[in-house]
Write a protein that holds these residues in place. Sequence first.
Motif, PDB file in Angstrom:
ATOM      1  N   ILE A 143       0.827  -1.202   0.000  1.00 29.63           N
ATOM      2  CA  ILE A 143       0.000   0.000   0.000  1.00 29.63           C
ATOM      3  C   ILE A 143       0.868   1.262   0.000  1.00 29.63           C
ATOM      4  N   LYS A 144       0.270   2.340  -0.496  1.00 27.31           N
ATOM      5  CA  LYS A 144       0.806   3.682  -0.329  1.00 27.31           C
ATOM      6  C   LYS A 144      -0.080   4.375   0.694  1.00 27.31           C
ATOM      7  N   LEU A 145       0.538   5.017   1.675  1.00 21.92           N
ATOM      8  CA  LEU A 145      -0.211   5.480   2.844  1.00 21.92           C
ATOM      9  C   LEU A 145       0.120   6.921   3.178  1.00 21.92           C
ATOM     10  N   ILE A 146      -0.910   7.678   3.573  1.00 21.28           N
ATOM     11  CA  ILE A 146      -0.747   8.993   4.181  1.00 21.28           C
ATOM     12  C   ILE A 146      -1.134   8.859   5.644  1.00 21.28           C
ATOM     13  N   LEU A 147      -0.214   9.151   6.550  1.00 16.91           N
ATOM     14  CA  LEU A 147      -0.454   8.986   7.983  1.00 16.91           C
ATOM     15  C   LEU A 147      -1.354  10.107   8.494  1.00 16.91           C
ATOM     16  N   LEU A 148      -2.396   9.750   9.223  1.00 16.23           N
ATOM     17  CA  LEU A 148      -3.333  10.732   9.756  1.00 16.23           C
ATOM     18  C   LEU A 148      -3.213  10.925  11.264  1.00 16.23           C
TER      19      LEU A 148
ATOM     20  N   SER B 188      -4.964   4.991   2.826  1.00 16.03           N
ATOM     21  CA  SER B 188      -4.178   4.301   1.803  1.00 16.03           C
ATOM     22  C   SER B 188      -4.832   4.456   0.434  1.00 16.03           C
ATOM     23  N   ARG B 189      -4.009   4.408  -0.586  1.00 19.33           N
ATOM     24  CA  ARG B 189      -4.510   4.532  -1.947  1.00 19.33           C
ATOM     25  C   ARG B 189      -5.212   3.249  -2.396  1.00 19.33           C
ATOM     26  N   GLU B 190      -4.787   2.115  -1.847  1.00 19.36           N
ATOM     27  CA  GLU B 190      -5.283   0.810  -2.311  1.00 19.36           C
ATOM     28  C   GLU B 190      -6.427   0.260  -1.466  1.00 19.36           C
ATOM     29  N   ALA B 191      -6.465   0.600  -0.168  1.00 25.09           N
ATOM     30  CA  ALA B 191      -7.437  -0.033   0.729  1.00 25.09           C
ATOM     31  C   ALA B 191      -8.264   0.956   1.535  1.00 25.09           C
TER      32      ALA B 191
ATOM     33  N   LEU C  95       6.688   8.364  10.191  1.00 20.57           N
ATOM     34  CA  LEU C  95       5.234   8.470  10.293  1.00 20.57           C
ATOM     35  C   LEU C  95       4.833   9.703  11.090  1.00 20.57           C
ATOM     36  N   MET C  96       4.940  10.849  10.432  1.00 20.78           N
ATOM     37  CA  MET C  96       4.492  12.125  10.959  1.00 20.78           C
ATOM     38  C   MET C  96       3.148  12.467  10.302  1.00 20.78           C
ATOM     39  N   PRO C  97       2.385  13.429  10.864  1.00 18.73           N
ATOM     40  CA  PRO C  97       1.111  13.797  10.238  1.00 18.73           C
ATOM     41  C   PRO C  97       1.272  14.168   8.770  1.00 18.73           C
ATOM     42  N   MET C  98       0.528  13.513   7.907  1.00 19.96           N
ATOM     43  CA  MET C  98       0.513  13.718   6.456  1.00 19.96           C
ATOM     44  C   MET C  98       1.756  13.188   5.753  1.00 19.96           C
ATOM     45  N   SER C  99       2.629  12.439   6.453  1.00 17.73           N
ATOM     46  CA  SER C  99       3.763  11.833   5.762  1.00 17.73           C
ATOM     47  C   SER C  99       3.252  10.763   4.807  1.00 17.73           C
ATOM     48  N   MET C 100       3.978  10.573   3.702  1.00 13.64           N
ATOM     49  CA  MET C 100       3.600   9.599   2.681  1.00 13.64           C
ATOM     50  C   MET C 100       4.636   8.480   2.645  1.00 13.64           C
ATOM     51  N   VAL C 101       4.174   7.260   2.878  1.00 14.41           N
ATOM     52  CA  VAL C 101       5.073   6.106   2.891  1.00 14.41           C
ATOM     53  C   VAL C 101       4.434   4.970   2.096  1.00 14.41           C
ATOM     54  N   GLU C 102       5.243   3.985   1.802  1.00 17.13           N
ATOM     55  CA  GLU C 102       4.728   2.745   1.242  1.00 17.13           C
ATOM     56  C   GLU C 102       5.247   1.592   2.078  1.00 17.13           C
ATOM     57  N   GLY C 103       4.504   0.503   2.103  1.00 18.45           N
ATOM     58  CA  GLY C 103       4.893  -0.657   2.890  1.00 18.45           C
ATOM     59  C   GLY C 103       3.951  -1.807   2.634  1.00 18.45           C
ATOM     60  N   GLU C 104       4.109  -2.860   3.430  1.00 19.62           N
ATOM     61  CA  GLU C 104       3.258  -4.041   3.295  1.00 19.62           C
ATOM     62  C   GLU C 104       2.343  -4.140   4.509  1.00 19.62           C
ATOM     63  N   LEU C 105       1.053  -4.053   4.258  1.00 19.07           N
ATOM     64  CA  LEU C 105       0.056  -4.148   5.320  1.00 19.07           C
ATOM     65  C   LEU C 105      -0.380  -5.593   5.476  1.00 19.07           C
ATOM     66  N   SER C 106      -0.321  -6.091   6.716  1.00 20.41           N
ATOM     67  CA  SER C 106      -0.774  -7.453   7.028  1.00 20.41           C
ATOM     68  C   SER C 106      -1.916  -7.371   8.025  1.00 20.41           C
ATOM     69  N   VAL C 107      -3.048  -7.972   7.671  1.00 20.82           N
ATOM     70  CA  VAL C 107      -4.219  -7.981   8.549  1.00 20.82           C
ATOM     71  C   VAL C 107      -4.700  -9.425   8.683  1.00 20.82           C
TER      72      VAL C 107
ATOM     73  N   GLU D  11     -14.680   5.054   6.407  1.00 19.85           N
ATOM     74  CA  GLU D  11     -14.122   3.735   6.140  1.00 19.85           C
ATOM     75  C   GLU D  11     -14.888   3.087   4.995  1.00 19.85           C
ATOM     76  N   GLY D  12     -14.189   2.286   4.232  1.00 18.74           N
ATOM     77  CA  GLY D  12     -14.828   1.630   3.098  1.00 18.74           C
ATOM     78  C   GLY D  12     -13.851   1.483   1.955  1.00 18.74           C
ATOM     79  N   ALA D  13     -14.370   1.481   0.765  1.00 16.75           N
ATOM     80  CA  ALA D  13     -13.541   1.266  -0.414  1.00 16.75           C
ATOM     81  C   ALA D  13     -12.550   2.405  -0.601  1.00 16.75           C
ATOM     82  N   ALA D  14     -11.454   2.106  -1.260  1.00 18.48           N
ATOM     83  CA  ALA D  14     -10.431   3.104  -1.533  1.00 18.48           C
ATOM     84  C   ALA D  14     -10.980   4.216  -2.414  1.00 18.48           C
ATOM     85  N   ASP D  15     -10.511   5.421  -2.165  1.00 19.06           N
ATOM     86  CA  ASP D  15     -10.876   6.576  -2.976  1.00 19.06           C
ATOM     87  C   ASP D  15      -9.571   7.136  -3.550  1.00 19.06           C
ATOM     88  N   VAL D  16      -9.225   6.680  -4.740  1.00 16.09           N
ATOM     89  CA  VAL D  16      -7.943   7.045  -5.347  1.00 16.09           C
ATOM     90  C   VAL D  16      -7.869   8.541  -5.605  1.00 16.09           C
TER      91      VAL D  16
END
Length: 241
Positions: free
Chosen positions: A5-10, A26-29, A51-63, A107-112
Amino acid sequence: MKQKIKLILLRITRYSDRNDIALGLSREAGVVSFLMSARAGRGASRQRALLMPMSMVEGELSVAPGRSVGTLSDISPIAALHGVYANPIKASVAMYMADLLTAVVREGAADVVLWDFAAASIGALNGLPSGRVGNFPLVFTGSLAAMLGIAPDSATYTRGRILDLRDGIYRAMFPLHSDVVSAADSRLIALLARMDYGNMHRLRLNKQSRGLILDGMLRFITMHHSRVDTLKSLDVLRALF
């Protein structure tokens, strides 16, 4: 389940002595939550720096199945935002952006489209000269309202009209309620609706006007979407601008 995922920290919230819970867009989820270590250590310190407010990172999310909170590994920055976090004013604006997005994003589907807008906005803030940041929160707030489909109908504005916050239109006469914006501030809100991060500095506003306009925008979003007029970052933002 694992997903890149690509993520913006809130937001980061204390969960226990060992862990915090981070909330991100996240852009994907869509909206995701994951655990972060609350302990001291080289790995935890590096993660917090990323992971600061509004920082943009990518990584692997495991749920894990049946869980709503996952873990994020292999974190790396998408963009360096030194222009934001090295500047106290810009960092405060980033905190406001994160607070506002946290309040309005569902919460719900991704909003690209929304993710791309948020990413472009923090990128624009990062590159702005310090002297041109004053109107940024106003343009961001108005643009976000438009993204949510709840912006006032600027086509109804003509000089001297007032913004009816309940109906989202500009009126020639006062309606039978007090949820309105003065004619002077209504004009400025209509002007801001036509501006972007590149030309917003051309609109000269003083601290009082910025505060009144932002209050009107937040009242409008609160009435039509989500409660956003009590954000924790607002006091700092008002003091700065």
